[in-house]
Motif scaffolding. Sequence first.
Motif, PDB file in Angstrom:
ATOM      1  N   ASN A 243       1.969  28.399  45.458  1.00  0.00           N
ATOM      2  CA  ASN A 243       0.597  28.567  45.837  1.00  0.00           C
ATOM      3  C   ASN A 243      -0.323  28.039  44.656  1.00  0.00           C
ATOM      4  N   VAL A 244       0.118  27.905  43.664  1.00  0.00           N
ATOM      5  CA  VAL A 244      -0.684  27.684  42.484  1.00  0.00           C
ATOM      6  C   VAL A 244      -0.607  26.415  41.916  1.00  0.00           C
ATOM      7  N   GLY A 245       0.743  25.791  42.211  1.00  0.00           N
ATOM      8  CA  GLY A 245       1.257  24.489  41.566  1.00  0.00           C
ATOM      9  C   GLY A 245       0.178  23.569  41.606  1.00  0.00           C
ATOM     10  N   ALA A 246      -0.315  23.151  42.876  1.00  0.00           N
ATOM     11  CA  ALA A 246      -1.259  22.032  42.965  1.00  0.00           C
ATOM     12  C   ALA A 246      -2.513  22.358  42.112  1.00  0.00           C
ATOM     13  N   ALA A 247      -3.081  23.474  42.147  1.00  0.00           N
ATOM     14  CA  ALA A 247      -4.326  23.606  41.423  1.00  0.00           C
ATOM     15  C   ALA A 247      -4.020  23.728  39.857  1.00  0.00           C
ATOM     16  N   VAL A 248      -2.882  23.917  39.482  1.00  0.00           N
ATOM     17  CA  VAL A 248      -2.440  23.995  37.926  1.00  0.00           C
ATOM     18  C   VAL A 248      -2.447  22.298  37.680  1.00  0.00           C
ATOM     19  N   GLY A 249      -1.650  21.716  38.528  1.00  0.00           N
ATOM     20  CA  GLY A 249      -1.341  20.150  38.179  1.00  0.00           C
ATOM     21  C   GLY A 249      -2.470  19.417  38.238  1.00  0.00           C
ATOM     22  N   SER A 250      -3.614  19.693  39.212  1.00  0.00           N
ATOM     23  CA  SER A 250      -4.935  18.856  39.168  1.00  0.00           C
ATOM     24  C   SER A 250      -5.848  19.588  38.019  1.00  0.00           C
ATOM     25  N   ARG A 251      -5.651  20.481  37.069  1.00  0.00           N
ATOM     26  CA  ARG A 251      -6.132  20.801  35.954  1.00  0.00           C
ATOM     27  C   ARG A 251      -7.455  21.490  36.557  1.00  0.00           C
ATOM     28  N   ALA A 252      -7.385  22.080  37.678  1.00  0.00           N
ATOM     29  CA  ALA A 252      -8.396  22.892  38.247  1.00  0.00           C
ATOM     30  C   ALA A 252      -8.524  24.373  37.654  1.00  0.00           C
ATOM     31  N   MET A 253      -7.325  24.528  37.128  1.00  0.00           N
ATOM     32  CA  MET A 253      -7.266  25.931  36.458  1.00  0.00           C
ATOM     33  C   MET A 253      -6.000  25.938  35.406  1.00  0.00           C
ATOM     34  N   THR A 254      -6.059  26.723  34.494  1.00  0.00           N
ATOM     35  CA  THR A 254      -4.884  26.781  33.392  1.00  0.00           C
ATOM     36  C   THR A 254      -3.801  27.303  34.087  1.00  0.00           C
TER      37      THR A 254
ATOM     38  N   PHE B 236       5.801  44.453  41.965  1.00  0.00           N
ATOM     39  CA  PHE B 236       5.639  44.206  40.799  1.00  0.00           C
ATOM     40  C   PHE B 236       6.867  43.313  40.306  1.00  0.00           C
ATOM     41  N   GLY B 237       7.689  43.440  40.950  1.00  0.00           N
ATOM     42  CA  GLY B 237       9.031  42.242  40.897  1.00  0.00           C
ATOM     43  C   GLY B 237       8.820  40.875  41.014  1.00  0.00           C
ATOM     44  N   ILE B 238       7.910  40.769  42.271  1.00  0.00           N
ATOM     45  CA  ILE B 238       7.421  39.411  42.483  1.00  0.00           C
ATOM     46  C   ILE B 238       6.563  38.834  41.147  1.00  0.00           C
ATOM     47  N   SER B 239       5.673  39.743  40.501  1.00  0.00           N
ATOM     48  CA  SER B 239       4.607  39.159  39.745  1.00  0.00           C
ATOM     49  C   SER B 239       5.505  39.255  38.488  1.00  0.00           C
ATOM     50  N   CYS B 240       6.526  40.216  38.268  1.00  0.00           N
ATOM     51  CA  CYS B 240       7.248  39.816  36.993  1.00  0.00           C
ATOM     52  C   CYS B 240       7.910  38.442  37.035  1.00  0.00           C
ATOM     53  N   GLY B 241       8.580  38.135  37.861  1.00  0.00           N
ATOM     54  CA  GLY B 241       9.324  36.900  37.816  1.00  0.00           C
ATOM     55  C   GLY B 241       8.371  35.866  37.803  1.00  0.00           C
ATOM     56  N   LEU B 242       7.229  35.787  38.305  1.00  0.00           N
ATOM     57  CA  LEU B 242       6.131  34.787  38.250  1.00  0.00           C
ATOM     58  C   LEU B 242       5.738  34.496  36.867  1.00  0.00           C
ATOM     59  N   LEU B 243       5.376  35.752  36.306  1.00  0.00           N
ATOM     60  CA  LEU B 243       4.596  35.560  34.905  1.00  0.00           C
ATOM     61  C   LEU B 243       6.116  35.029  33.883  1.00  0.00           C
ATOM     62  N   LEU B 244       7.140  35.572  34.111  1.00  0.00           N
ATOM     63  CA  LEU B 244       8.263  35.298  33.199  1.00  0.00           C
ATOM     64  C   LEU B 244       8.815  33.962  33.322  1.00  0.00           C
ATOM     65  N   PHE B 245       9.107  33.429  34.784  1.00  0.00           N
ATOM     66  CA  PHE B 245       9.961  32.363  34.961  1.00  0.00           C
ATOM     67  C   PHE B 245       9.172  31.323  36.000  1.00  0.00           C
ATOM     68  N   GLY B 246       7.967  31.711  36.167  1.00  0.00           N
ATOM     69  CA  GLY B 246       7.119  30.849  37.338  1.00  0.00           C
ATOM     70  C   GLY B 246       6.883  29.377  36.638  1.00  0.00           C
ATOM     71  N   PRO B 247       6.433  29.165  35.241  1.00  0.00           N
ATOM     72  CA  PRO B 247       5.703  28.082  34.786  1.00  0.00           C
ATOM     73  C   PRO B 247       6.764  26.885  35.092  1.00  0.00           C
ATOM     74  N   LYS B 248       8.098  27.035  35.218  1.00  0.00           N
ATOM     75  CA  LYS B 248       8.841  25.683  35.214  1.00  0.00           C
ATOM     76  C   LYS B 248       8.334  25.179  36.846  1.00  0.00           C
ATOM     77  N   LEU B 249       8.696  25.884  37.603  1.00  0.00           N
ATOM     78  CA  LEU B 249       8.264  25.285  39.069  1.00  0.00           C
ATOM     79  C   LEU B 249       6.996  25.085  39.240  1.00  0.00           C
ATOM     80  N   ILE B 250       6.024  25.555  38.601  1.00  0.00           N
ATOM     81  CA  ILE B 250       4.724  25.326  38.696  1.00  0.00           C
ATOM     82  C   ILE B 250       4.513  23.805  38.363  1.00  0.00           C
TER      83      ILE B 250
END
Length: 501
Positions: free
Chosen positions: A86-97, A359-373
């Motif tokens: 959901n957010v990978g493309a936006a981060v990769g394009s530098r539209a958001m940090t 909250f499990g989804i959000s926890c997994g995103l915050l802790l381990f999401g940056p790699k696949l983003i």
Amino acid sequence: MAKPRPRLEKPTLDEYLDKVTLAEQATQHVLKPWAGVGLGLLFLIVSMIFAAAYVSEQPGYLIIIAAAAIAGYMAMNIGANDVTNNVGAAVGSRAMTMTAALVIAAIFEVTGAVFAGGRVVSTIEAGIVDAAQMPAGPPFVWVMMAALMSAAVWINIATWSGAPISTTHSIVGSILGAGVAAAGFSAVHWASLAGITASWMVSPILGGGIAALLLAFIKTFIIYREDKIDAAIFWTPVLIATMTGAFAAYLAVIGLEKVVDVSLVNGILIGLAVFILTIAAARPWIVRQAQGLDNRNQSLRKLFRMPLILSAALLSFAHGANDVSNAVGPLSAIVATVNGASLYKTAEVPLWVMLIGAFGISCGLLLFGPKLIRVVGEEITKLNPMRAYCVALATAITVILATSLGLPVSTTHTAVGAVFGIGFFREWFTRNSKRRLEYVRQKTGHMDFERRVAHSPEELHRRRLVRRSHFMTIVAAWIITVPFSALLSAVVYSILAALFI
């Protein structure tokens, strides 16, 4: 006579502090990956305590508490793998940090799951196995436990390997495998399984094709116009309105389907109404944003930044509303079965179950999401705000179109397929665009550049804009998701059945 050894100078305080600082940095580098694991384990313990507070007086409460921990583990893996699309493309394009993307996605995932998530979840996910042939009571509980454990482990493996996969396919494959182990192959609804298999191919191809067409449209009608800013002022509101209209229809028909029943026709009408209203609201805003911009491609990126942030938020909300059921569906089925509910009925999802999933989804995103983003947004192909916008819009359009055709669709496959579509289109465009070839001729002075590109294997390889290693890894992961998770689940169920039944 030997010379006396020179006297070593006593280290200064600054040198000691430099060594301590270096040691601290090394320690942080080593321990950083384990910090996420520790926080994840802490969340699982909290999930068990949270579940115990609600079911400690019920029969079979120990099984429910264990299932809550497994469901929390599944939810964290969904957040680490699935939400990144959901957010990978936006981060990769530098539209958001990265930080902004994680915060926005986490907030809207929880909001979508809690307020629009499935209040009613079928006890047999997606109708893959026949409830009439499934064993009731404890055997069914172990079917769901095996499915949760196997799907979570497979998604964890895929995330560690850097492969975004469909968490829906993972849980479906796991229920399929455990169901076959418990009731035999005759219990499988092969027609439903065939529909899911078709979505493996339809989703990424359709998403990639639509994304490529959108990028071609932007290049033709905005980027390669003499006055880029005037062209952007005219077309950007239409593109933004198309996005908001598609998302409105998506949320009305799919995202909120567990809260309010909206037909496809009414959903399309809602989308058209939002489309018209958005054009009226967006055009003055675009005019203000375009004031003072230079007539160059770099200026156009500013106009697509806010739509990308909006699309990331809406996609996260829709994902939380739908895919949270992949974690809480089996858990709610276990709770209902332990309480004596029939397999033929649907299971009302308790609020505490929904909160563990959200909250499990959000926890997994915050802790381990940056790699696949980073994989989706940066490593497959290079994205800018315009290309990332095409990915977001193609994802929404594809899901709506597939739903209207009655096809099961994977948002993950669609979004990643759209990224690949953008990359492969850019490869084709780079090699075949007469405008670009003429530009390169002027820059390099090589009049035979077109022939050199067409016939030189080295030049063709150098100009590849999609990393083939990621392409092969992700496609392979997609192909084996259902069979691998099914086989793993069958093995896990057999072990659990031998131990507890």
